[in-house]
Write an enzyme that holds these catalytic residues in place. Sequence first.
Site, mmCIF file in Angstrom:
data_model
loop_
_atom_site.group_PDB
_atom_site.id
_atom_site.type_symbol
_atom_site.label_atom_id
_atom_site.label_comp_id
_atom_site.label_asym_id
_atom_site.label_seq_id
_atom_site.Cartn_x
_atom_site.Cartn_y
_atom_site.Cartn_z
ATOM 1 N N ASN A 9 0.844 -1.203 0.000
ATOM 2 C CA ASN A 9 0.000 0.000 0.000
ATOM 3 C C ASN A 9 0.870 1.239 0.000
ATOM 4 O OD1 ASN A 9 -2.299 -1.618 0.464
ATOM 5 N ND2 ASN A 9 -2.029 -1.490 2.679
ATOM 6 N N ASP A 11 0.904 4.527 2.038
ATOM 7 C CA ASP A 11 0.291 5.029 3.277
ATOM 8 C C ASP A 11 0.213 6.549 3.257
ATOM 9 O OD1 ASP A 11 0.294 2.388 4.036
ATOM 10 O OD2 ASP A 11 1.844 2.605 5.579
ATOM 11 N N GLY A 37 1.910 -1.287 3.651
ATOM 12 C CA GLY A 37 1.222 -2.548 3.339
ATOM 13 C C GLY A 37 1.886 -3.647 4.157
ATOM 14 N N THR A 207 2.134 -11.399 19.961
ATOM 15 C CA THR A 207 2.829 -10.147 20.281
ATOM 16 C C THR A 207 1.962 -9.382 21.278
ATOM 17 O OG1 THR A 207 1.803 -9.054 18.366
ATOM 18 C CG2 THR A 207 3.970 -10.024 18.022
ATOM 19 N N GLY A 212 6.058 -7.225 25.280
ATOM 20 C CA GLY A 212 6.942 -8.228 24.670
ATOM 21 C C GLY A 212 6.121 -9.233 23.892
ATOM 22 N N ALA A 236 3.598 -0.559 11.695
ATOM 23 C CA ALA A 236 4.561 -1.532 11.144
ATOM 24 C C ALA A 236 5.450 -2.192 12.205
ATOM 25 C CB ALA A 236 5.429 -0.935 10.030
ATOM 26 N N ALA A 237 5.191 -1.932 13.486
ATOM 27 C CA ALA A 237 5.982 -2.621 14.527
ATOM 28 C C ALA A 237 5.708 -4.128 14.444
ATOM 29 C CB ALA A 237 5.625 -2.084 15.903
ATOM 30 N N GLY A 238 4.432 -4.497 14.270
ATOM 31 C CA GLY A 238 4.076 -5.915 14.163
ATOM 32 C C GLY A 238 4.667 -6.534 12.901
ATOM 33 N N ASP A 239 4.643 -5.780 11.811
ATOM 34 C CA ASP A 239 5.198 -6.294 10.545
ATOM 35 C C ASP A 239 6.707 -6.513 10.675
ATOM 36 O OD1 ASP A 239 2.679 -6.031 9.430
ATOM 37 O OD2 ASP A 239 3.079 -4.001 8.715
ATOM 38 N N ARG A 272 10.330 5.670 14.966
ATOM 39 C CA ARG A 272 10.353 6.549 13.787
ATOM 40 C C ARG A 272 8.967 6.581 13.144
ATOM 41 N NH1 ARG A 272 15.064 2.777 11.891
ATOM 42 N NH2 ARG A 272 16.567 3.274 13.513
ATOM 43 N N GLY A 274 6.174 6.406 10.169
ATOM 44 C CA GLY A 274 5.980 5.697 8.904
ATOM 45 C C GLY A 274 6.173 4.198 9.038
HETATM 46 O O1 RIB Z 1 0.760 -2.854 9.514
HETATM 47 C C1 RIB Z 1 0.885 -1.542 9.032
HETATM 48 C C2 RIB Z 1 0.350 -1.454 7.645
HETATM 49 O O2 RIB Z 1 -1.035 -1.715 7.674
HETATM 50 C C3 RIB Z 1 0.466 -0.087 7.006
HETATM 51 O O3 RIB Z 1 1.673 0.092 6.331
HETATM 52 C C4 RIB Z 1 -0.764 -0.029 6.122
HETATM 53 O O4 RIB Z 1 -0.478 0.014 4.761
HETATM 54 C C5 RIB Z 1 -1.598 -1.241 6.479
HETATM 55 O O5 RIB Z 1 -1.457 -2.250 5.567
#
Ligand code: RIB
Length: 317
Positions: A9, A11, A37, A207, A212, A236-239, A272, A274
């Site tokens: 995606n 954002d 994304g 998570t 933790g 995006a911490a989880g990603d 950070r 984004g």
């Molecule tokens: O997990 C974060 C993401 O969720 C973002 O980057 C957004 O695009 C959504 O997919």
Amino acid sequence: MILVAGSANLDFVVQVQHIPAPGETVLGRNLAFFPGGKGANQAIACARAGGATTEMLLALGDDWFADPIEDSLSKAGVWMHRVILPKSRTGAAFISVSDDAENAITVAPGANSGLSADDLPALGGFTHLLLQLETPLDVVTEYARVAQEQGVKVVLNAAPAQNLPPELVAVIDVLIVNEGELALVADHDGDVASCLDRVEIPCVITTLGSRGCCAKTGDNIIVQPGFTVQAVDTTAAGDTFCGVLVAALNQKQPLETALKRANAAGALACTRLGAQSSIPNRADVELLLQDDAPGDNTRAEALRAYCGFLPKSRPGD
Ligand code: RIB
């Protein structure tokens, strides 16, 4: 070699004092664009973790939204299997980030919904397939089925939260969820331990935000306390956690080490603004791992208690 198949995606991010409630309008600060994304974020996290070749299957529209996404993936060294859908828009996400670092995200999936079962590349040479739920569920299920048939480990990050069909559950090797997603998958609203008891997947990792994470593999429980950072944006911490974890597993690191590394990377991603812009590289993660000692017994014990892993005391004990 790791294949990430999933969403990409652009954002659109606005920082606001607080996340608007339903019906509320808030005045935010400047609009910023970031490549994001869940799929693309996880592919970048895998690649920046180092040590594993990362490829990604993604669908994009024929529009300018796709450019920063492709640029970000290629700069991170992710080899792309692109499906271009000229009649669709590239996926987009509208994100409010509050001053206390929380976010609210609305995704317009666009081309992500056009990914089909036929788009999966040949899986020869891949050890892990990493999936999320921002692409159609039947397609995710088919990718997972084919991967499992070919001996590729299937890792699913069940986000955004959805009920999982039994045929998907049956072929997952590693499930990564947050507490809300775990409750939905388990169809139960008890503590983490009781939810985990209801999920029949060989390895389930939960998570727990700044607390933790924990993992259950068979009867074995691991808890890994989080790292303390000054959070700016948790997007995006989880990603990041998912990508770094799979990169570590790909390198045959023990699960405990992989969880600690993923925790450290996820914490750094909160410092950070984004999505892909916040994902740390290997050197940053090494530094945090050296500096911080989150594994002390008191914090691990508190995490065990929070999750419900401590034996329940009986009246009179
Ligand atoms: O997990 C974060 C993401 O969720 C973002 O980057 C957004 O695009 C959504 O997919």
